[in-house]
Design a protein around this motif. Structure first.
Motif, short mmCIF file in Angstrom:
data_model
loop_
_atom_site.label_atom_id
_atom_site.label_comp_id
_atom_site.label_asym_id
_atom_site.label_seq_id
_atom_site.Cartn_x
_atom_site.Cartn_y
_atom_site.Cartn_z
N ASP A 172 -0.82 -11.15 39.50
CA ASP A 172 -2.09 -10.56 39.07
C ASP A 172 -2.77 -11.53 38.12
O ASP A 172 -2.19 -11.94 37.10
CB ASP A 172 -1.85 -9.22 38.35
CG ASP A 172 -1.54 -8.07 39.31
OD1 ASP A 172 -2.00 -8.11 40.46
OD2 ASP A 172 -0.84 -7.13 38.89
N GLY A 173 -3.99 -11.92 38.45
CA GLY A 173 -4.73 -12.86 37.63
C GLY A 173 -5.09 -14.12 38.40
O GLY A 173 -6.18 -14.61 38.33
N LEU A 193 -14.28 -9.05 32.64
CA LEU A 193 -13.27 -8.00 32.81
C LEU A 193 -13.76 -6.69 32.19
O LEU A 193 -13.45 -5.61 32.70
CB LEU A 193 -11.95 -8.42 32.15
CG LEU A 193 -11.15 -9.49 32.90
CD1 LEU A 193 -9.85 -9.80 32.14
CD2 LEU A 193 -10.84 -9.06 34.33
N ASP A 194 -14.52 -6.78 31.10
CA ASP A 194 -14.99 -5.55 30.46
C ASP A 194 -15.95 -4.79 31.38
O ASP A 194 -15.92 -3.56 31.43
CB ASP A 194 -15.61 -5.89 29.11
CG ASP A 194 -14.59 -6.55 28.19
OD1 ASP A 194 -13.83 -5.83 27.53
OD2 ASP A 194 -14.50 -7.79 28.21
N GLU A 212 -13.75 -3.21 34.09
CA GLU A 212 -13.10 -2.01 33.53
C GLU A 212 -14.05 -0.82 33.68
O GLU A 212 -13.67 0.24 34.18
CB GLU A 212 -12.78 -2.27 32.06
CG GLU A 212 -12.41 -1.05 31.25
CD GLU A 212 -12.80 -1.20 29.78
OE1 GLU A 212 -12.59 -2.28 29.20
OE2 GLU A 212 -13.35 -0.23 29.21
N GLY A 261 -4.27 7.03 35.41
CA GLY A 261 -5.14 6.05 36.06
C GLY A 261 -4.97 4.64 35.52
O GLY A 261 -5.87 4.10 34.87
N ASP A 262 -3.85 4.02 35.83
CA ASP A 262 -3.62 2.66 35.33
C ASP A 262 -4.76 1.72 35.70
O ASP A 262 -5.17 1.63 36.86
CB ASP A 262 -2.34 2.08 35.95
CG ASP A 262 -1.10 2.75 35.44
OD1 ASP A 262 -0.90 2.79 34.21
OD2 ASP A 262 -0.32 3.24 36.28
N LEU A 263 -5.23 0.98 34.72
CA LEU A 263 -6.13 -0.15 34.98
C LEU A 263 -5.29 -1.39 35.21
O LEU A 263 -4.30 -1.60 34.50
CB LEU A 263 -7.05 -0.39 33.78
CG LEU A 263 -8.25 0.52 33.62
CD1 LEU A 263 -8.85 0.35 32.22
CD2 LEU A 263 -9.31 0.20 34.67
N ALA A 264 -5.67 -2.22 36.16
CA ALA A 264 -4.89 -3.44 36.42
C ALA A 264 -5.82 -4.57 36.81
O ALA A 264 -6.99 -4.37 37.15
CB ALA A 264 -3.86 -3.17 37.53
N ILE A 265 -5.26 -5.77 36.73
CA ILE A 265 -6.02 -6.99 37.01
C ILE A 265 -5.74 -7.45 38.44
O ILE A 265 -4.57 -7.52 38.85
CB ILE A 265 -5.55 -8.12 36.05
CG1 ILE A 265 -5.68 -7.70 34.58
CG2 ILE A 265 -6.29 -9.42 36.35
CD1 ILE A 265 -7.05 -7.61 34.05
N ASP A 308 -1.89 2.69 31.72
CA ASP A 308 -2.45 1.43 31.22
C ASP A 308 -3.96 1.62 31.06
O ASP A 308 -4.66 1.97 32.02
CB ASP A 308 -2.18 0.29 32.22
CG ASP A 308 -0.75 -0.23 32.14
OD1 ASP A 308 -0.13 -0.15 31.06
OD2 ASP A 308 -0.25 -0.74 33.17
N LEU A 333 -11.76 -7.85 26.80
CA LEU A 333 -10.65 -8.14 27.71
C LEU A 333 -10.63 -9.62 28.08
O LEU A 333 -9.56 -10.20 28.28
CB LEU A 333 -10.76 -7.28 28.97
CG LEU A 333 -10.42 -5.80 28.81
CD1 LEU A 333 -10.55 -5.08 30.15
CD2 LEU A 333 -9.00 -5.62 28.25
N LEU A 368 -1.00 -10.73 34.71
CA LEU A 368 -1.80 -10.22 33.60
C LEU A 368 -1.91 -8.71 33.75
O LEU A 368 -2.09 -8.21 34.87
CB LEU A 368 -3.20 -10.82 33.64
CG LEU A 368 -3.38 -12.22 33.09
CD1 LEU A 368 -4.76 -12.75 33.49
CD2 LEU A 368 -3.25 -12.23 31.57
N ILE A 409 -3.08 -4.74 31.65
CA ILE A 409 -3.84 -4.07 30.61
C ILE A 409 -2.91 -3.18 29.79
O ILE A 409 -2.13 -2.42 30.35
CB ILE A 409 -4.92 -3.15 31.25
CG1 ILE A 409 -5.82 -3.94 32.20
CG2 ILE A 409 -5.71 -2.41 30.18
CD1 ILE A 409 -6.78 -4.87 31.54
N VAL A 420 -7.79 -0.24 26.34
CA VAL A 420 -9.18 -0.74 26.29
C VAL A 420 -10.05 0.08 25.35
O VAL A 420 -11.27 0.03 25.44
CB VAL A 420 -9.82 -0.73 27.71
CG1 VAL A 420 -9.04 -1.65 28.65
CG2 VAL A 420 -9.89 0.68 28.30
N MET A 477 -4.11 -6.84 25.98
CA MET A 477 -3.56 -7.16 27.30
C MET A 477 -2.18 -7.78 27.12
O MET A 477 -1.76 -8.09 26.01
CB MET A 477 -4.49 -8.13 28.06
CG MET A 477 -5.71 -7.44 28.65
SD MET A 477 -6.85 -8.61 29.48
CE MET A 477 -5.80 -9.27 30.77
#
Lengths: 300, 300
Positions: free
Chosen positions: A187-188, A233-234, A237, A267-271, B187, B233, B269, B271, B274, B281
Motif C-alpha cells: 500500500d503506497g 490524501l486529505d 480521505e 469503516g477502515d480508511l486505507a491507502i 482505522d 495526511l 502505509l 491510517i 484523521v 499514519m
C-alpha cells in the motif's frame, strides 16, 4: 478462451478509441498486458522523461457486449500470470521517496514461485495485482496513468486474484481496459513502481443496473472498498468517507449521525497509492455491515 | 499486582507533572483509565465545547524505575478490560464527517462479549485498543489529545492486547501515561470517537538502549509499524516513509535506492486516525524484512 493481444493498447481512456475487441458478458477471457513500460525498459536502461509517452499502457479498449451507459460493470479477476522476473525503478524526484537519492536505478527483480527478490537480501511474497483497470469516461481523454472516477491507475493491491472490481459504464460497451500488473506492491507504492511485470489477466465481466452504487470499488471476500482519487490524501480521505456515508444513509437507511458512527467503528480508511498524478485511498464497508443493513451487493 | 488509580490523571504530558506512581521494570501492573470524557458524559448529555477541558485524560504519569533519558521504552499490552457499554458521539463540525449532520448525538453502545452494537442494526467485533499512550516530552506541556513524537493520542488500533509500543524516554523515569480506550475503532476514527470506554490496562514496561531506533512504533506479531503525526495526511506519509527508509539504510545497510524499493514492495502505509489536532499514519516494516537485513529488534 478469447484472448486480447497486448498489441492492442491505449495510453489514455477515451470514447474516441476504437474497440480493440468485443467480448460477451459472463464469459471468461484473457487479456495480455505489457508491463508499465510497454516492454521498453530492461535492467540496463535508466528511466528518463522521454519514456513517459510509453508508460502505463492498458490493453483495450474492450467492448463489453450489451453494457449500456449508466450501468455498473463488475469485473471478476480470475487469474493473473506472473513471469519469472520484473523491474523496479527509482528516479530522483519521482515517487514519495525520490528526494532521498541522487541517481536513478533500474532493478531486475527475480521471481521464483511465490517469492520475489527485491534486493540482495530483501524478499517479498508474490501477490500479483492489477494497477490500471478502468472504463472510458463519457468524454475527453484521460491518460492511463491518472486514476479517477473511471478507475485507471488506482494501484490498489486488493485488485488481485478473486477480487471483483466495480467500474462505471460511461459509454455503451463500457470500453474497458487494463494493464500495469505488479507481482508485488505495498500500500503506497512509495518508490513509484511495484515489481512491474508483463502478464496475462483472465477475467469475466458483466454489467448490472447501477442504481446509485458508488464506484470505483473493489470487492474482496469480506468487504467492499470504495476508492477515491484526488490531489492530496486529505482530499482522498474526504471523498472516501463521503461516499461511504452516502451509501449507508441512502441504501442502509441510517441517519447521517449513525452512518458516521458506523464508519468510525468499522469503516477502515486505507491507502492505495501516493505516487500517481492523483493519490488514491479506499474505505472499507464490511459485507457483515451491508448484510445487517439489508444492502444488496450489485449483481447479487 | 500494582494498580494505579484513575484518580491520578493528567490532561497534558509534561515533565512538570509529579509522578502518580512508580513501577519497577518488567513487572506487570494495572492502570485504571477513565473514558475519554473522564466519565463526565452519559447517554443523556451532548458534547459541547465546555467539556473540552475534561477530554482525553491519561492515567499517570507513571515513573518507570531506572529508565534513563535517551533510552527507548517498550510497553507490552498484556490485557485491556472491556465494560458492558461505551459511548460514541457525533458533533457537527467535529471529526471527518461532522459536515454531514446538523445536530449532536450521544450514543450508548451496548457491548455483549465480543460484539458491540453500534446502531440498532450495525454490530462490530470488539477489539479493545489504547488511544492515548505516551511519555513526557523533555520540556513544555502537550495536551493528551495531541499525538506527536512522544506518542499520546495516536489512536492506532493495533495498540491492542499482545502489542508492544515503542516510546521515547525523554526524561529520567519516562513519566509514562495512558488512557482513552476504545472497545472498537476503525482505522481513521472518522466520526471523532471510537466506542469510548473506561477500562483497566495491564502491561509491563522495560527501557532499553535506543540506539537510533525510530519511535513511536507499535510492534505486532509480524511487523513493526513506525507512526508519524502531522497536520495533514500528506505530511504524515512523508514522515513515515522517511523514518522507514532511514531505518533500512542506517541499520539494514541498504542503499537509499534499495530502501525505497523495499518500502514500495513491503512497506504498507496505513491510517491510524484523521480526526485529532494532528493526524497519524503508520508504515509497516515486516519482521521478515528486518530479519533478512539482520536488524535486531529493540529488547530482543
Amino acid at each position: 478462451m478469447k484472448r486480447i493481444s497486448k498489441d492492442r493498447k491505449i495510453y489514455s481512456f477515451s470514447p474516441e478509441s476504437p474497440a480493440a475487441a468485443s467480448v460477451p458478458q459472463g464469459q471468461p477471457f484473457t487479456v495480455e498486458c505489457h508491463d508499465c513500460f510497454t516492454g521498453t525498459m530492461s535492467a540496463d536502461d535508466l528511466y528518463s522523461a522521454d519514456k513517459w509517452k510509453t508508460v502505463n499502457p492498458a490493453t483495450g479498449p474492450i467492448e463489453i457486449e450489451g453494457a449500456r451507459s449508466g450501468e455498473l460493470l463488475l469485473v471478476d479477476i480470475l487469474d493473473i500470470s506472473v513471469p519469472s522476473e520484473g523491474l523496479m525503478i527509482t528516479v530522483p524526484g519521482m515517487g514519495a521517496l525520490g528526494h532521498r537519492f541522487d541517481h536513478a536505478e533500474t532493478k531486475l527483480v527475480d521471481i521464483a514461485g511465490d517469492v520475489a527478490r527485491i534486493t540482495e537480501k530483501v524478499t517479498a511474497p508474490v501477490i500479483p495485482m492489477v494497477g490500471v483497470i478502468g472504463t472510458s469516461p463519457s468524454e475527453g481523454s484521460i491518460p492511463c496513468g491518472t486514476p479517477g472516477p473511471h478507475g485507471a491507475n488506482m494501484d490498489c493491491k486488493l485488485i488481485t486474484r478473486g477480487a471483483r472490481v466495480h467500474l462505471p459504464v460511461n459509454v455503451d460497451g463500457a470500453m474497458f481496459a487494463c494493464g500495469d500488473v505488479h507481482a508485488v506492491m505495498a500500500d503506497g507504492e512509495s518508490c513509484v513502481s511495484g515489481v512491474e511485470v508483463a502478464s496475462e489477466i483472465t477475467m469475466k465481466v458483466v454489467s448490472v443496473p447501477r442504481d446509485g452504487w458508488p464506484c470505483p470499488c473493489v470487492e474482496t471476500e469480506d468487504s467492499v472498498w470504495i476508492m477515491h482519487s484526488a490531489k492530496t490524501l486529505d482530499e482522498c480521505e474526504r471523498g472516501c468517507l463521503d461516499a461511504g456515508a452516502r451509501l449507508l444513509v441512502e441504501k442502509g437507511g441510517l441517519s447521517e449521525n449513525d452512518a458516521a458512527c458506523a464508519l468510525s467503528a468499522v469503516g477502515d480508511l486505507a491507502i492505495c497509492q501516493v505516487v500517481d498524478p492523483l493519490k488514491t485511498m479506499r474505505v472499507r464497508l464490511p459485507k457483515r455491515t451491508l448484510r445487517e443493513l439489508g444492502i444488496m451487493l450489485p449483481g447479487a
